[in-house]
Design a protein around this motif. Sequence first.
Motif, PDB file in Angstrom:
ATOM      1  N   ALA A 466      -5.718  -7.190  -9.670  1.00 16.95           N
ATOM      2  CA  ALA A 466      -5.510  -6.580  -8.362  1.00 16.95           C
ATOM      3  C   ALA A 466      -4.054  -6.203  -8.138  1.00 16.95           C
ATOM      4  O   ALA A 466      -3.763  -5.159  -7.544  1.00 16.95           O
ATOM      5  CB  ALA A 466      -5.977  -7.542  -7.268  1.00 16.95           C
ATOM      6  N   ILE A 467      -3.128  -7.036  -8.601  1.00 17.61           N
ATOM      7  CA  ILE A 467      -1.710  -6.718  -8.446  1.00 17.61           C
ATOM      8  C   ILE A 467      -1.355  -5.456  -9.218  1.00 17.61           C
ATOM      9  O   ILE A 467      -0.692  -4.547  -8.688  1.00 17.61           O
ATOM     10  CB  ILE A 467      -0.841  -7.899  -8.916  1.00 17.61           C
ATOM     11  N   ILE A 468      -1.793  -5.388 -10.463  1.00 17.61           N
ATOM     12  CA  ILE A 468      -1.467  -4.222 -11.291  1.00 17.61           C
ATOM     13  C   ILE A 468      -2.113  -2.960 -10.737  1.00 17.61           C
ATOM     14  O   ILE A 468      -1.454  -1.926 -10.543  1.00 17.61           O
ATOM     15  CB  ILE A 468      -1.899  -4.466 -12.746  1.00 17.61           C
ATOM     16  N   ASP A 469      -3.410  -3.032 -10.446  1.00 17.20           N
ATOM     17  CA  ASP A 469      -4.094  -1.835  -9.953  1.00 17.20           C
ATOM     18  C   ASP A 469      -3.690  -1.514  -8.519  1.00 17.20           C
ATOM     19  O   ASP A 469      -3.662  -0.339  -8.131  1.00 17.20           O
ATOM     20  CB  ASP A 469      -5.608  -2.034 -10.037  1.00 17.20           C
ATOM     21  N   GLY A 470      -3.362  -2.532  -7.718  1.00 17.01           N
ATOM     22  CA  GLY A 470      -2.898  -2.274  -6.359  1.00 17.01           C
ATOM     23  C   GLY A 470      -1.579  -1.543  -6.344  1.00 17.01           C
ATOM     24  O   GLY A 470      -1.378  -0.601  -5.564  1.00 17.01           O
ATOM     25  N   THR A 471      -0.658  -1.966  -7.209  1.00 17.26           N
ATOM     26  CA  THR A 471       0.626  -1.258  -7.318  1.00 17.26           C
ATOM     27  C   THR A 471       0.397   0.169  -7.811  1.00 17.26           C
ATOM     28  O   THR A 471       1.018   1.116  -7.310  1.00 17.26           O
ATOM     29  CB  THR A 471       1.572  -2.000  -8.271  1.00 17.26           C
ATOM     30  N   GLY A 472      -0.494   0.320  -8.780  1.00 19.43           N
ATOM     31  CA  GLY A 472      -0.820   1.659  -9.245  1.00 19.43           C
ATOM     32  C   GLY A 472      -1.418   2.521  -8.147  1.00 19.43           C
ATOM     33  O   GLY A 472      -1.174   3.735  -8.078  1.00 19.43           O
ATOM     34  N   SER A 473      -2.173   1.889  -7.264  1.00 17.74           N
ATOM     35  CA  SER A 473      -2.818   2.639  -6.184  1.00 17.74           C
ATOM     36  C   SER A 473      -1.822   3.143  -5.152  1.00 17.74           C
ATOM     37  O   SER A 473      -2.120   4.081  -4.412  1.00 17.74           O
ATOM     38  CB  SER A 473      -3.876   1.764  -5.501  1.00 17.74           C
ATOM     39  N   VAL A 474      -0.647   2.515  -5.070  1.00 15.24           N
ATOM     40  CA  VAL A 474       0.412   3.073  -4.220  1.00 15.24           C
ATOM     41  C   VAL A 474       0.802   4.457  -4.736  1.00 15.24           C
ATOM     42  O   VAL A 474       0.951   5.417  -3.966  1.00 15.24           O
ATOM     43  CB  VAL A 474       1.633   2.135  -4.191  1.00 15.24           C
ATOM     44  N   GLY A 475       0.955   4.562  -6.057  1.00  9.27           N
ATOM     45  CA  GLY A 475       1.226   5.870  -6.649  1.00  9.27           C
ATOM     46  C   GLY A 475       0.066   6.824  -6.473  1.00  9.27           C
ATOM     47  O   GLY A 475       0.254   8.025  -6.245  1.00  9.27           O
ATOM     48  N   ALA A 476      -1.164   6.290  -6.575  1.00 10.10           N
ATOM     49  CA  ALA A 476      -2.345   7.133  -6.384  1.00 10.10           C
ATOM     50  C   ALA A 476      -2.389   7.707  -4.978  1.00 10.10           C
ATOM     51  O   ALA A 476      -2.885   8.816  -4.765  1.00 10.10           O
ATOM     52  CB  ALA A 476      -3.608   6.320  -6.669  1.00 10.10           C
ATOM     53  N   ALA A 477      -1.865   6.954  -4.001  1.00 12.37           N
ATOM     54  CA  ALA A 477      -1.822   7.453  -2.628  1.00 12.37           C
ATOM     55  C   ALA A 477      -0.722   8.498  -2.445  1.00 12.37           C
ATOM     56  O   ALA A 477      -0.898   9.494  -1.733  1.00 12.37           O
ATOM     57  CB  ALA A 477      -1.611   6.286  -1.660  1.00 12.37           C
ATOM     58  N   LEU A 478       0.415   8.285  -3.107  1.00 12.08           N
ATOM     59  CA  LEU A 478       1.543   9.204  -2.943  1.00 12.08           C
ATOM     60  C   LEU A 478       1.311  10.536  -3.650  1.00 12.08           C
ATOM     61  O   LEU A 478       1.711  11.590  -3.140  1.00 12.08           O
ATOM     62  CB  LEU A 478       2.823   8.554  -3.481  1.00 12.08           C
ATOM     63  N   GLY A 479       0.664  10.505  -4.832  1.00 12.38           N
ATOM     64  CA  GLY A 479       0.490  11.723  -5.614  1.00 12.38           C
ATOM     65  C   GLY A 479      -0.234  12.837  -4.878  1.00 12.38           C
ATOM     66  O   GLY A 479       0.312  13.943  -4.708  1.00 12.38           O
ATOM     67  N   PRO A 480      -1.464  12.602  -4.422  1.00 10.55           N
ATOM     68  CA  PRO A 480      -2.170  13.658  -3.685  1.00 10.55           C
ATOM     69  C   PRO A 480      -1.455  14.075  -2.409  1.00 10.55           C
ATOM     70  O   PRO A 480      -1.509  15.247  -2.018  1.00 10.55           O
ATOM     71  CB  PRO A 480      -3.530  13.014  -3.381  1.00 10.55           C
ATOM     72  N   LEU A 481      -0.792  13.128  -1.729  1.00  7.07           N
ATOM     73  CA  LEU A 481      -0.054  13.483  -0.512  1.00  7.07           C
ATOM     74  C   LEU A 481       1.098  14.433  -0.846  1.00  7.07           C
ATOM     75  O   LEU A 481       1.283  15.462  -0.173  1.00  7.07           O
ATOM     76  CB  LEU A 481       0.484  12.217   0.155  1.00  7.07           C
ATOM     77  N   LEU A 482       1.863  14.104  -1.884  1.00  6.20           N
ATOM     78  CA  LEU A 482       2.961  14.980  -2.288  1.00  6.20           C
ATOM     79  C   LEU A 482       2.455  16.335  -2.761  1.00  6.20           C
ATOM     80  O   LEU A 482       3.081  17.367  -2.519  1.00  6.20           O
ATOM     81  CB  LEU A 482       3.784  14.311  -3.392  1.00  6.20           C
TER      82      LEU A 482
END
Length: 533
Positions: A466-482
């Motif tokens: 969860a820590i690894i994928d949760g941190t990755g999901s922060v990037g997943a949220a930023l990518g489509p927004l950017l």
Amino acid sequence: MARLPPGIRFIVSFSRDQWYRAFIFILTFLLYASFHLSRKPISIVKGELHRDCTASYEREVGFNSQSRKAGDSPAHQPPDNGTDCGWAPFDEGNYQQLLGALDYSFLCAYAVGMYLSGIIGERLPIRYYLTFGMVASGAFTALFGVGYFYNIHSFGFYVVTQIVNGLVQTTGWPSVVTCLGNWFGKGRRGLIMGVWNSHTSVGNILGSLIAGYWVSTCWGLSFIVPGAIVAAMGIVCFLFLIEHPKDIACSSSLAMHPKGYENGTHRFRLQKQVLTEERNKPLDPEMQCLLLSDGKRSGHQNHVVILPADGGGGIAAISFVGALKIPGVIEFSLCLLFAKLVSYTFLFWLPLYITNVDHLDVKKAGELSTLFDVGGIFGGILAGVISDRLEKRASTCGLMLLLAAPTLYMFSAISKMGLEATIAMLLLSGALVSGPYALITTAVSADLGTHKSLKGNSHALATVTAIIDGTGSVGAALGPLLAGLLSPSGWNNVFYMLMFADACALVFLLRLIHKELSCPGSATGNQALFKEH
């Protein structure tokens, strides 16, 4: 006595344990593929939520001169379903920002919820936890499509639906990875999980095809049908998922068939004896060299996570801070943040990009975008095979990230040359972008979650994952927004952002790559960062 038929001989050639492992492999594959199947419709429907006004006008003119095809009429039958430019409120000039906000709502909730999901999941039965998440996810995926039939044009309705769906979907990844980690050992983990992780691409492909079938006629069904599939798979999970081999009296490959720890000579005799010997042994030289930043003995208290146990009975669940102390968790988490940023930008924006650049309709663009996921299947398997063969997880990820950046530049230039060039670059980019992402979220996470310093605590796997994928999901949220913010100024700017993200992902792995390459090893190669001996 008559000779057994070939089919029966094949069946009996495998043990009961092997059949159960194959069953769990297939079941968890299908369960998580259904999660990704439900995430894909939003990227397919974007082109329908905001249509080209000029094209809509030409279709209206054509209506007076020739009969409209039957398949086109349902989208316009209800007079208040939307405007000629799409579905309100996405029919305005700021539609890209609104669509980007929808992606951000889902992915931001997913990122925040993922940190909590692993901690909650390791304290609850996986079967119940995963069943609840799948049924709830199916309900909220379908709820988005209900907005079509009830003519809902409130932006807030769609945002809230995305947020809740993002939260409940966090139950999936820690649960399936923990279950698979319980059933499979480390021997060929890269290959096994590389094949297994193709569920991501398979789910994306199926989601694209299912959503694309209804997108031009009744886009509400593009969400309702995938939602029903996820909920149905949740029922299958409740009926059939076996969390641990011990629940069905099967042997655990991790506990019952360990390899020799120091030099391959110690074999399993009694479980208690193995655990006793393990307590008295220092960590092997490779683990000291690769995992400790100062190269000192493994007993250094800043690096070893000691968990309370009661004589081999119940082992306490690991804390969030304790999971962060596991060597490699922070580096791979930050690497995944940027790698997942790239992957999810393609996931949510690729069909719209193809529509704009290659001038294809929404359905054809959705079908063409599946080639990126086809490339991702091969990329994930290739990354697993290479990392198993070289026994270097970080170096494998680093090599693919190094190749991915120039490939993305080529994609932005060559894809404008025609359909054939787009197809070739979709396959190549999919393999290089998805390879590191797949390896980190599966084999690396499982390696870290069963690290030696955890002293056999199987409860840690869900938290580490969860820590690894949760941190990755922060990037997943930023990518489509950017992507939503940058695309109005030109798609080239989006690709520059993706190339920069790939470079950042590589930077965070440099220390681990240096450890892998500089550690003295045998002539046949060094041991993996997290391989058991």
